[in-house]
Scaffold this motif. Structure first.
Motif, PDB file in Angstrom:
ATOM      1  N   SER A 274      38.761  63.530 105.845  1.00  0.00           N
ATOM      2  CA  SER A 274      37.484  64.273 104.004  1.00  0.00           C
ATOM      3  C   SER A 274      38.207  64.269 102.280  1.00  0.00           C
ATOM      4  O   SER A 274      39.181  65.107 102.757  1.00  0.00           O
ATOM      5  CB  SER A 274      36.681  65.282 104.224  1.00  0.00           C
TER       6      SER A 274
ATOM      7  N   ALA B 238      37.296  66.259  99.400  1.00  0.00           N
ATOM      8  CA  ALA B 238      35.916  67.156  98.782  1.00  0.00           C
ATOM      9  C   ALA B 238      36.975  67.337  97.453  1.00  0.00           C
ATOM     10  O   ALA B 238      37.516  68.126  97.279  1.00  0.00           O
ATOM     11  CB  ALA B 238      35.836  68.704  99.842  1.00  0.00           C
TER      12      ALA B 238
ATOM     13  N   ARG C 126      30.285  58.304 101.806  1.00  0.00           N
ATOM     14  CA  ARG C 126      30.667  59.198 100.995  1.00  0.00           C
ATOM     15  C   ARG C 126      28.849  59.784 100.951  1.00  0.00           C
ATOM     16  O   ARG C 126      27.850  59.176 101.079  1.00  0.00           O
ATOM     17  CB  ARG C 126      31.104  58.566  99.189  1.00  0.00           C
TER      18      ARG C 126
ATOM     19  N   THR D  50      31.681  64.886  98.880  1.00  0.00           N
ATOM     20  CA  THR D  50      32.391  64.549  99.349  1.00  0.00           C
ATOM     21  C   THR D  50      32.863  63.357 100.271  1.00  0.00           C
ATOM     22  O   THR D  50      31.750  62.661 100.182  1.00  0.00           O
ATOM     23  CB  THR D  50      31.944  65.431 101.171  1.00  0.00           C
TER      24      THR D  50
ATOM     25  N   TYR E   6      34.704  60.200 102.559  1.00  0.00           N
ATOM     26  CA  TYR E   6      35.246  60.229 104.134  1.00  0.00           C
ATOM     27  C   TYR E   6      35.923  58.690 103.758  1.00  0.00           C
ATOM     28  O   TYR E   6      35.358  57.830 103.960  1.00  0.00           O
ATOM     29  CB  TYR E   6      34.276  60.414 105.361  1.00  0.00           C
TER      30      TYR E   6
END
Length: 125
Positions: A19, A21, A70, A76, A78
């Protein structure tokens, strides 16, 4: 402003989901890329996704195994990594770029404006 997480130790053939973020600002208008760097090697491009998720591009060595996605509502991005191989072992970094949609730009680390701190992925044989 970018926080990469989700790395770890996994056996060959296993999966991990990384992830990326964002905090402090919204990156919904930025393209996001994943890069990796193994010990003694240069940083290399892995995958990227445009700001709206409309286009995704992958390095040849991860095609069919990794998927980038996304969620702009969560700020975030991924990276789902399946069928991991020992050669995937590296520190994985996410990065954001303000513009550029051509492939050469999307693959170039120098074109990215913000970088996360990296997360270690280790794949055992």
């Amino acid at each position: 402003q970018l926080q990469a997480s989700g790395g770890g130790l996994v056996q060959a053939g296993g999966s991990l989901r990384l992830s990326c973020a964002a905090s402090g600002r919204t990156f919904s208008s930025y393209g996001i890329g994943w890069f990796r760097q193994a010990p003694g090697k240069e940083r290399e491009f892995v995958a990227d996704i445009t700001w709206n998720g409309g286009s995704r591009y992958y390095a040849d060595f991860v095609k069919g195994r990794f998927t980038i996605s996304r969620d702009n509502a969560k700020n975030t991005v991924y990276l789902q990594m399946n069928s991991l191989k020992p050669e995937d072992t590296a520190v994985y970094y996410c990065a954001a770029r303000a513009g550029g949609i051509t492939i050469p730009i999307r693959k170039a680390a120098a074109k990215y404006d913000y970088w996360g701190q990296g997360t270690q992925v280790t794949v055992s044989s």
